[in-house]
Design a protein around this motif. Structure first.
Motif, PDB file in Angstrom:
ATOM      1  N   ARG A 176     -82.762  38.239  13.099  1.00 48.04           N
ATOM      2  CA  ARG A 176     -82.801  37.988  11.831  1.00 48.04           C
ATOM      3  C   ARG A 176     -82.138  38.840  10.945  1.00 48.04           C
ATOM      4  NH1 ARG A 176     -86.318  34.628   8.390  1.00 48.04           N
ATOM      5  NH2 ARG A 176     -85.275  33.942   6.493  1.00 48.04           N
ATOM      6  N   THR A 177     -81.672  39.853  11.449  1.00 44.73           N
ATOM      7  CA  THR A 177     -81.364  40.917  10.218  1.00 44.73           C
ATOM      8  C   THR A 177     -79.253  41.100  10.585  1.00 44.73           C
ATOM      9  OG1 THR A 177     -82.699  42.412   9.085  1.00 44.73           O
ATOM     10  CG2 THR A 177     -80.537  42.770   9.571  1.00 44.73           C
ATOM     11  N   ARG A 178     -79.280  40.921  11.771  1.00 45.84           N
ATOM     12  CA  ARG A 178     -78.527  41.760  13.084  1.00 45.84           C
ATOM     13  C   ARG A 178     -77.232  39.715  12.908  1.00 45.84           C
ATOM     14  NH1 ARG A 178     -80.627  43.970  17.905  1.00 45.84           N
ATOM     15  NH2 ARG A 178     -78.344  44.259  18.659  1.00 45.84           N
ATOM     16  N   TYR A 179     -77.740  38.690  12.979  1.00 43.41           N
ATOM     17  CA  TYR A 179     -77.001  37.719  13.182  1.00 43.41           C
ATOM     18  C   TYR A 179     -77.633  36.636  12.249  1.00 43.41           C
ATOM     19  CZ  TYR A 179     -76.813  40.087  18.099  1.00 43.41           C
ATOM     20  OH  TYR A 179     -76.592  41.215  19.341  1.00 43.41           O
ATOM     21  N   GLY A 180     -77.989  36.796  11.354  1.00 40.43           N
ATOM     22  CA  GLY A 180     -78.474  35.832  10.248  1.00 40.43           C
ATOM     23  C   GLY A 180     -79.030  34.276  10.950  1.00 40.43           C
ATOM     24  N   ILE A 181     -79.746  34.339  11.545  1.00 41.86           N
ATOM     25  CA  ILE A 181     -80.202  33.267  11.904  1.00 41.86           C
ATOM     26  C   ILE A 181     -81.753  33.736  12.278  1.00 41.86           C
ATOM     27  CG2 ILE A 181     -78.456  32.499  14.095  1.00 41.86           C
ATOM     28  CD1 ILE A 181     -81.662  34.793  15.142  1.00 41.86           C
ATOM     29  N   THR A 182     -82.399  32.541  12.424  1.00 39.61           N
ATOM     30  CA  THR A 182     -83.864  32.735  12.334  1.00 39.61           C
ATOM     31  C   THR A 182     -84.415  31.895  13.465  1.00 39.61           C
ATOM     32  OG1 THR A 182     -84.281  32.707  10.265  1.00 39.61           O
ATOM     33  CG2 THR A 182     -85.899  32.042  11.817  1.00 39.61           C
ATOM     34  N   GLY A 212     -80.156  27.716  11.739  1.00 36.50           N
ATOM     35  CA  GLY A 212     -79.271  28.857  10.673  1.00 36.50           C
ATOM     36  C   GLY A 212     -78.113  27.617  10.648  1.00 36.50           C
ATOM     37  N   GLN A 213     -77.489  28.391  10.205  1.00 37.19           N
ATOM     38  CA  GLN A 213     -76.166  28.106   9.876  1.00 37.19           C
ATOM     39  C   GLN A 213     -75.222  28.104  11.499  1.00 37.19           C
ATOM     40  OE1 GLN A 213     -74.467  27.029   6.993  1.00 37.19           O
ATOM     41  NE2 GLN A 213     -76.917  27.288   6.644  1.00 37.19           N
ATOM     42  N   ALA A 216     -73.458  30.175  13.432  1.00 33.29           N
ATOM     43  CA  ALA A 216     -74.089  31.635  13.501  1.00 33.29           C
ATOM     44  C   ALA A 216     -75.067  31.559  14.966  1.00 33.29           C
ATOM     45  CB  ALA A 216     -75.321  31.659  12.158  1.00 33.29           C
TER      46      ALA A 216
END
Length: 226
Positions: A176-182, A212-213, A216
């Motif tokens: 999540r932190t590295r790729y901006g996804i959940t 996520g977006q 992303a």
């Protein structure tokens, strides 16, 4: 004089136009337990579907009086599945709006068609061919197993776990932190879907449900093993 087939109650839906899109919507609504009134101007289509759907009638949907006689004004939801005949699509949407139907969904084949539908009373405009084309484009390489995009640039995908996550917990891999996804959940072969937790260990072959977006989740899914 057209006769009512039933009195709409609750979330009853009128579906106008029994082409591929309209008929698929109608069948799905019936399967979900809704009462559905189907209308088409082609007698052959009406005859064909009358054996598969309970309430099917031939009528000119561009005519507000015809729709009123069928009780369409009492429906909470309407789906206009007419696509090729843009004039009929627009006039049907206008007729539904004039009758005061509070929730109108209409199929569009072009952006200009969609804008006209919005201006003539459609509350929701859908582009099924364009949406399916984009969905197939995301799935064709095999990196994504399923893809759903929402209007606000948000998407949910099902994809294979990337190699860098295998053998580690979600907390350790920090996806999540590295790729901006959940990571919403994990589907392991032979087991039920499980919601993802920081302590969830990812194994080779796991399928991940990721949100996520759109950009992303596309980048993240691109790392999936082929």
């Amino acid at each position: 004089m057209l006769a009512r087939l039933f009195t709409p109650q609750g979330d009853s839906v009128v579906v106008i136009g029994l082409g591929r899109f309209g008929s698929a919507v109608a069948e799905s609504l019936v399967r979900l337990g809704h009462d559905v009134l189907c209308i088409d101007s082609d007698p052959a289509i009406v005859q064909d579907w009358s054996d598969r759907l309970a309430h099917v009638v031939q009528a000119d949907s561009c005519n507000p009086d015809a729709l009123r006689q069928l009780g369409v004004a009492e429906f909470q939801h309407a789906v206009v599945g007419i696509g090729i005949n843009i004039e009929s699509s627009v006039l049907t949407t206008l007729a539904l709006s004039e009758l005061g139907v509070p929730d109108i969904w209409a199929k569009a084949v072009t952006r200009n068609h969609g804008r006209i539908l919005e201006r003539t009373g459609a509350h929701h405009v859908v582009f099924p061919e364009a949406a399916m084309g984009e969905r197939v484009a995301h799935l064709v390489t095999g990196k994504m197993i399923d893809f759903i995009e929402f209007d606000d640039d948000f998407a949910i995908v099902k994809t294979r776990a990337p190699r860098e996550a295998v053998g580690r917990t979600l907390a350790e891999s920090a996806l999540r932190t590295r790729y901006g996804i959940t990571i919403v959940g994990v589907k392991r072969p032979g087991l039920d879907f499980a919601y993802a937790r920081p302590e969830t260990v990812i194994l080779e072959g796991d399928l991940l449900i990721v949100s996520g977006q759109t950009a992303a989740v596309e980048r993240f899914a691109a790392m999936a093993p082929g």
